[in-house]
Design a protein around this motif. Sequence first.
Motif, PDB file in Angstrom:
ATOM      1  N   ALA A 142      80.433 -25.227  31.815  1.00 24.56           N
ATOM      2  CA  ALA A 142      81.189 -24.854  33.015  1.00 24.56           C
ATOM      3  C   ALA A 142      80.269 -24.276  34.085  1.00 24.56           C
ATOM      4  O   ALA A 142      80.401 -24.595  35.277  1.00 24.56           O
ATOM      5  N   GLU A 143      79.322 -23.450  33.649  1.00 31.31           N
ATOM      6  CA  GLU A 143      78.390 -22.868  34.622  1.00 31.31           C
ATOM      7  C   GLU A 143      77.506 -23.937  35.252  1.00 31.31           C
ATOM      8  O   GLU A 143      77.257 -23.926  36.463  1.00 31.31           O
ATOM      9  N   ALA A 144      77.025 -24.845  34.429  1.00 30.55           N
ATOM     10  CA  ALA A 144      76.163 -25.909  34.963  1.00 30.55           C
ATOM     11  C   ALA A 144      76.949 -26.789  35.937  1.00 30.55           C
ATOM     12  O   ALA A 144      76.440 -27.180  36.994  1.00 30.55           O
ATOM     13  N   THR A 145      78.182 -27.096  35.588  1.00 29.72           N
ATOM     14  CA  THR A 145      79.013 -27.923  36.457  1.00 29.72           C
ATOM     15  C   THR A 145      79.253 -27.223  37.800  1.00 29.72           C
ATOM     16  O   THR A 145      79.158 -27.840  38.867  1.00 29.72           O
ATOM     17  N   ALA A 193      81.889 -34.968  31.360  1.00 32.86           N
ATOM     18  CA  ALA A 193      82.227 -35.883  32.451  1.00 32.86           C
ATOM     19  C   ALA A 193      82.321 -35.141  33.779  1.00 32.86           C
ATOM     20  O   ALA A 193      81.899 -35.655  34.824  1.00 32.86           O
ATOM     21  N   ALA A 194      82.847 -33.915  33.736  1.00 29.14           N
ATOM     22  CA  ALA A 194      82.960 -33.128  34.967  1.00 29.14           C
ATOM     23  C   ALA A 194      81.572 -32.759  35.498  1.00 29.14           C
ATOM     24  O   ALA A 194      81.323 -32.793  36.711  1.00 29.14           O
ATOM     25  N   TRP A 195      80.682 -32.402  34.594  1.00 28.55           N
ATOM     26  CA  TRP A 195      79.307 -32.092  35.010  1.00 28.55           C
ATOM     27  C   TRP A 195      78.661 -33.347  35.641  1.00 28.55           C
ATOM     28  O   TRP A 195      78.093 -33.289  36.737  1.00 28.55           O
ATOM     29  N   GLN A 196      78.783 -34.464  34.946  1.00 27.36           N
ATOM     30  CA  GLN A 196      78.182 -35.694  35.461  1.00 27.36           C
ATOM     31  C   GLN A 196      78.753 -36.056  36.831  1.00 27.36           C
ATOM     32  O   GLN A 196      78.037 -36.554  37.716  1.00 27.36           O
ATOM     33  N   ALA A 197      80.049 -35.769  37.022  1.00 28.02           N
ATOM     34  CA  ALA A 197      80.727 -36.132  38.280  1.00 28.02           C
ATOM     35  C   ALA A 197      80.279 -35.276  39.462  1.00 28.02           C
ATOM     36  O   ALA A 197      80.721 -35.505  40.587  1.00 28.02           O
ATOM     37  N   THR A 198      79.395 -34.292  39.235  1.00 29.04           N
ATOM     38  CA  THR A 198      78.845 -33.556  40.374  1.00 29.04           C
ATOM     39  C   THR A 198      77.847 -34.412  41.156  1.00 29.04           C
ATOM     40  O   THR A 198      77.300 -33.933  42.160  1.00 29.04           O
ATOM     41  N   GLY A 199      77.593 -35.633  40.706  1.00 30.35           N
ATOM     42  CA  GLY A 199      76.735 -36.514  41.495  1.00 30.35           C
ATOM     43  C   GLY A 199      75.775 -37.388  40.711  1.00 30.35           C
ATOM     44  O   GLY A 199      74.860 -37.977  41.291  1.00 30.35           O
ATOM     45  N   PHE A 200      75.993 -37.492  39.401  1.00 32.20           N
ATOM     46  CA  PHE A 200      75.041 -38.227  38.568  1.00 32.20           C
ATOM     47  C   PHE A 200      75.614 -39.547  38.060  1.00 32.20           C
ATOM     48  O   PHE A 200      76.816 -39.678  37.829  1.00 32.20           O
ATOM     49  N   HIS A 201      74.680 -40.501  37.838  1.00 32.75           N
ATOM     50  CA  HIS A 201      74.985 -41.748  37.142  1.00 32.75           C
ATOM     51  C   HIS A 201      74.342 -41.709  35.762  1.00 32.75           C
ATOM     52  O   HIS A 201      73.213 -41.229  35.610  1.00 32.75           O
ATOM     53  N   ASP A 202      75.036 -42.241  34.786  1.00 33.87           N
ATOM     54  CA  ASP A 202      74.536 -42.342  33.414  1.00 33.87           C
ATOM     55  C   ASP A 202      73.550 -43.513  33.345  1.00 33.87           C
ATOM     56  O   ASP A 202      73.943 -44.670  33.336  1.00 33.87           O
ATOM     57  N   ALA A 203      72.251 -43.177  33.296  1.00 32.96           N
ATOM     58  CA  ALA A 203      71.227 -44.217  33.390  1.00 32.96           C
ATOM     59  C   ALA A 203      71.161 -45.085  32.139  1.00 32.96           C
ATOM     60  O   ALA A 203      70.777 -46.258  32.213  1.00 32.96           O
ATOM     61  N   MET A 204      71.538 -44.554  30.990  1.00 36.10           N
ATOM     62  CA  MET A 204      71.479 -45.353  29.769  1.00 36.10           C
ATOM     63  C   MET A 204      72.610 -46.376  29.754  1.00 36.10           C
ATOM     64  O   MET A 204      72.401 -47.558  29.444  1.00 36.10           O
ATOM     65  N   ARG A 205      73.796 -45.945  30.109  1.00 37.67           N
ATOM     66  CA  ARG A 205      74.933 -46.875  30.141  1.00 37.67           C
ATOM     67  C   ARG A 205      74.867 -47.839  31.322  1.00 37.67           C
ATOM     68  O   ARG A 205      75.614 -48.814  31.368  1.00 37.67           O
ATOM     69  N   HIS A 206      73.964 -47.567  32.265  1.00 37.80           N
ATOM     70  CA  HIS A 206      73.694 -48.538  33.329  1.00 37.80           C
ATOM     71  C   HIS A 206      73.184 -49.845  32.725  1.00 37.80           C
ATOM     72  O   HIS A 206      73.445 -50.924  33.256  1.00 37.80           O
TER      73      HIS A 206
END
Length: 274
Positions: A142-145, A193-206
């Motif tokens: 939560a803090e990181a997000t 997912a909420a953390w990732q949604a701060t602006g990141f793309h999942d490079a492995m699943r790309h």
Amino acid sequence: MTQAPATQTLRIATWNINSLRLRLPLLERLVAALDPDVICLQETKVPDELFPVDAPAALGYPHAAWRGMKGYNGVAIFSRVPLKPIAGTPDWCARGDCRHLPVRLALPSGPLDLHDFYVPAGGDVPDRDENPKFGHKLDFLAEATAWFGARRKLVRTVLVGDLNIAPLEHDVWSHRQLLDVVSHTPVETTALAAWQATGFHDAMRHFVPADEKLYTWWSYRNRDWRASDRGRRLDHVWVSGDLAGGLAACTILKDARDWPQASDHVPVAVTLRV
DNA sequence: ATGGTTGAGCGTCAA
């Protein structure tokens, strides 16, 4: 007259090495196999005063940073590219843990921020009232997000590490059987997912479709890890949206799970044009 | 439901 900034291919590896001092020789294998420009490590388990300071340069990485403590945790980055630690990041959950190493890489095309994370594993019971370690994990997420969410739009940023969560159905060997197992519970996968949604793309699943199994960790508690293949994808590489178009390759070094005195995690490398 | 293995560093704790 302006000149287009020089772009290059940058390969970043991440590995939960589970004791840097014990597995230092294995880093030579990692370099031989992946030839990364930057190596991000987690669970170095070495206090700073005992860090093998000559090791990075001896491996061919003249630039390095590390944050370690006695017994547990610990993160380090070895780099061929000049780097500087990024100041002003939080002490997550006010614990003084060494679970995050943020650095700024000085690339010819301009600075790039790289975050090396080791998220708390969270213990065995997925209930914050019964298990404070699980509460710590959720609080950390939560803090990181909140922190990344409060940044201005994320650009030229890469986040890697052992995030200790397998977010997708096919990031674990059995979605159904792991729904109540720490690392794959809905409260954790939702938080990630909420953390990732701060602006990141999942490079492995790309590179690997979501309906294909993809693991980076196999427990020590299996007599034959390859035969049982009860893996999880706990290690991740995320890139900010502006970098997604430059993604060029992803390698999971599964063979590393059979190296002598192997870590239970295997290295992951992502190549990007940046 | 349980147990299975590993590392740090010497107590068990964390994973």
